[in-house]
Design a protein around this motif. Structure first.
Motif, PDB file in Angstrom:
ATOM      1  N   ALA A  47      49.134  46.226  39.659  1.00 61.62           N
ATOM      2  CA  ALA A  47      49.757  44.956  39.707  1.00 61.62           C
ATOM      3  C   ALA A  47      48.964  43.830  40.476  1.00 61.62           C
ATOM      4  O   ALA A  47      48.919  42.659  40.049  1.00 61.62           O
ATOM      5  CB  ALA A  47      51.023  44.905  40.071  1.00 61.62           C
ATOM      6  N   PHE A  55      39.084  39.268  33.540  1.00 63.14           N
ATOM      7  CA  PHE A  55      40.328  39.937  34.165  1.00 63.14           C
ATOM      8  C   PHE A  55      40.434  41.386  33.814  1.00 63.14           C
ATOM      9  O   PHE A  55      40.135  41.690  32.371  1.00 63.14           O
ATOM     10  CB  PHE A  55      41.571  39.067  34.057  1.00 63.14           C
ATOM     11  N   LYS A 114      39.197  35.814  39.164  1.00 59.15           N
ATOM     12  CA  LYS A 114      39.399  34.556  39.148  1.00 59.15           C
ATOM     13  C   LYS A 114      38.228  33.884  39.219  1.00 59.15           C
ATOM     14  O   LYS A 114      38.431  32.647  38.472  1.00 59.15           O
ATOM     15  CB  LYS A 114      40.527  34.139  40.284  1.00 59.15           C
ATOM     16  N   LYS A 141      47.454  44.843  32.622  1.00 57.42           N
ATOM     17  CA  LYS A 141      48.396  44.683  31.598  1.00 57.42           C
ATOM     18  C   LYS A 141      49.310  46.100  31.501  1.00 57.42           C
ATOM     19  O   LYS A 141      50.107  45.991  31.057  1.00 57.42           O
ATOM     20  CB  LYS A 141      48.053  44.211  30.278  1.00 57.42           C
ATOM     21  N   ALA A 162      40.749  40.898  42.758  1.00 58.97           N
ATOM     22  CA  ALA A 162      41.406  39.805  42.231  1.00 58.97           C
ATOM     23  C   ALA A 162      40.741  38.746  42.210  1.00 58.97           C
ATOM     24  O   ALA A 162      40.695  37.871  41.139  1.00 58.97           O
ATOM     25  CB  ALA A 162      42.977  39.849  42.724  1.00 58.97           C
ATOM     26  N   GLY A 207      46.225  42.423  38.304  1.00 58.12           N
ATOM     27  CA  GLY A 207      47.014  41.981  36.931  1.00 58.12           C
ATOM     28  C   GLY A 207      46.860  42.760  35.772  1.00 58.12           C
ATOM     29  O   GLY A 207      46.663  42.162  34.678  1.00 58.12           O
ATOM     30  N   HIS A 244      42.336  44.029  32.077  1.00 58.95           N
ATOM     31  CA  HIS A 244      43.471  44.170  31.101  1.00 58.95           C
ATOM     32  C   HIS A 244      44.070  45.690  31.168  1.00 58.95           C
ATOM     33  O   HIS A 244      45.189  45.871  31.016  1.00 58.95           O
ATOM     34  CB  HIS A 244      42.742  43.989  29.652  1.00 58.95           C
TER      35      HIS A 244
END
Length: 383
Positions: free
Chosen positions: A213, A178, A173, A218, A169, A216, A180
């Motif tokens: 999660a 990121f 950043k 989706k 993560a 991140g 998906h």
């Protein structure tokens, strides 16, 4: 708004057309026509019939790129891993040409290789620190030929695995690229008739949803499991075929995806079904499962080429497209000679799809990185 209303609104978009016009950056399209001619590939795609279509403004190049994700699967050969991925000659050849990376390097690799792309589709078999055995679990799986095979897989619930996910993560950043979608092979037996095995598969999926999660994601693909070839209908005393066995598998699959969707909803991660053999080789089965689950956190993630015969290549995708909202795999695979990538992109757009196209080159005239770059140009042209 109820889940059913939300789902219906999503399905009503199937006759909605995104405009395919607009200039495409020359740097992205350079070489496409030459490659197509050299390989006898489709140059501009074939027209896709449009009925009752609306009109929407052309996308800018920035908006087009925002709808593309890199994909770790087609370049799996260059990843350091625990021996589950790739035959040695191909691995040696690819790493001699491109070097080797880990998943922690994938955000920077994406930024360097696919100009402007800020999203990734990450394959579960490449997660973790290959040098840290504590992050993995060993198990035995059975191939399509029925033969057992020992494998080692990342376990997101282990303490060091969680630390690795947090590092992932942070890397995302730092690079501005990121996760998906996770293309996940780890949860198995999701439609298994043996309740103990089915429950174990759902629990593995939940561990992965927790991990998704953290980084991140989706959405996350979960395979249906079950027989690699779906049960066939058989004639009965009425002489008309029935298929009670597939009903049993579908019932178990629906039950599993209901539970996983409810769990994913709490975390903000969708569970998706890909046309990935067995039950999901037939698009109607995916539609059945999604409709019966009736939760916006359960949807389809179509793949352009994972079909059982050539007539499904475009027609089945058109059936499945309205059930997809977040992720699809823009794939080239010479299993079907020269699949028309641009036509498939338009099928998705004409059905109102507003999600991301992940560049999943499978096999053909190029290596995995060259193939993914070809897909990048084709998807940009079709958008």
């Amino acid at each position: 708004m109820s889940s059913r209303t939300e789902m219906t609104n999503g399905l009503d978009r199937r006759n909605f057309l995104r405009g395919a016009g607009g200039a495409v950056a020359a740097t992205l399209l350079a070489g496409t026509a030459a490659e197509a001619a050299a390989q006898n590939l489709p140059k501009g795609g074939t027209p896709e019939p449009i009925t009752h279509a609306g009109v929407k403004r052309a996308l800018s190049d920035r908006e087009k790129v925002a709808r593309i994700a890199s994909n770790s699967y087609p370049i799996r050969w260059i990843f350091k891993n625990r021996g589950n991925v790739g035959d040695k000659p191909t691995v040696d050849k690819m790493q001699a040409k491109y070097g080797s990376i880990t998943m922690l390097d994938f955000p920077a690799f994406t930024k360097k290789t696919f100009e402007g792309v800020t999203k990734m589709d990450m394959w579960s078999s490449l997660f973790g620190d290959a040098n840290d055995e504590s992050q993995y679990v060993k198990s035995t799986i059975y191939g399509y030929d029925g033969k057992p095979r020992d494998i080692t897989e990342f376990d997101p619930s282990k303490p060091n695995s969680r630390k690795w996910l947090e590092r992932m993560a942070a890397k995302q950043k730092a690079e501005g690229v990121f996760c998906h979608h996770i293309s996940n092979n780890a949860p198995r037996d999701i439609c298994e008739l043996d309740e103990t095995k089915r429950r174990a598969g759902v629990e593995v999926a939940k561990k992965w949803l927790d991990g998704a999660a953290i980084i991140g994601a989706k959405s996350m693909r979960v395979n249906s499991g079950g027989p690699r070839i779906a049960p066939w209908p058989e004639p009965n005393e009425t002489s008309y075929p029935k298929n009670p066995k597939i009903e049993e598998y579908l019932t178990k699959c629906i039950e599993s995806f209901q539970e996983m969707a409810e769990y994913g909803a709490k975390l903000g991660v969708k569970v998706t079904l890909e046309n990935h053999w067995g039950l999901t080789a037939n698009p109607i089965n995916i539609k059945i499962i999604v409709d019966e689950v009736n939760n916006p956190y359960c949807e389809a993630s179509p793949d352009f080429c994972n079909w059982e015969h050539k007539y499904l290549l475009y027609h089945a995708l058109a059936d499945l497209a309205p059930y997809a909202h977040t992720t699809c795999h823009a794939k080239f695979w010479d299993r079907w000679e020269n699949p028309d990538v641009q036509r498939n992109v338009r099928i998705m757009l004409n059905s109102g799809y507003e999600g991301v196209f992940a560049l999943e080159y499978e096999d053909g005239p190029w290596d995995g990185i060259e193939g993914a770059q070809y897909l990048y140009r084709e998807v940009m042209a079709a958008l």
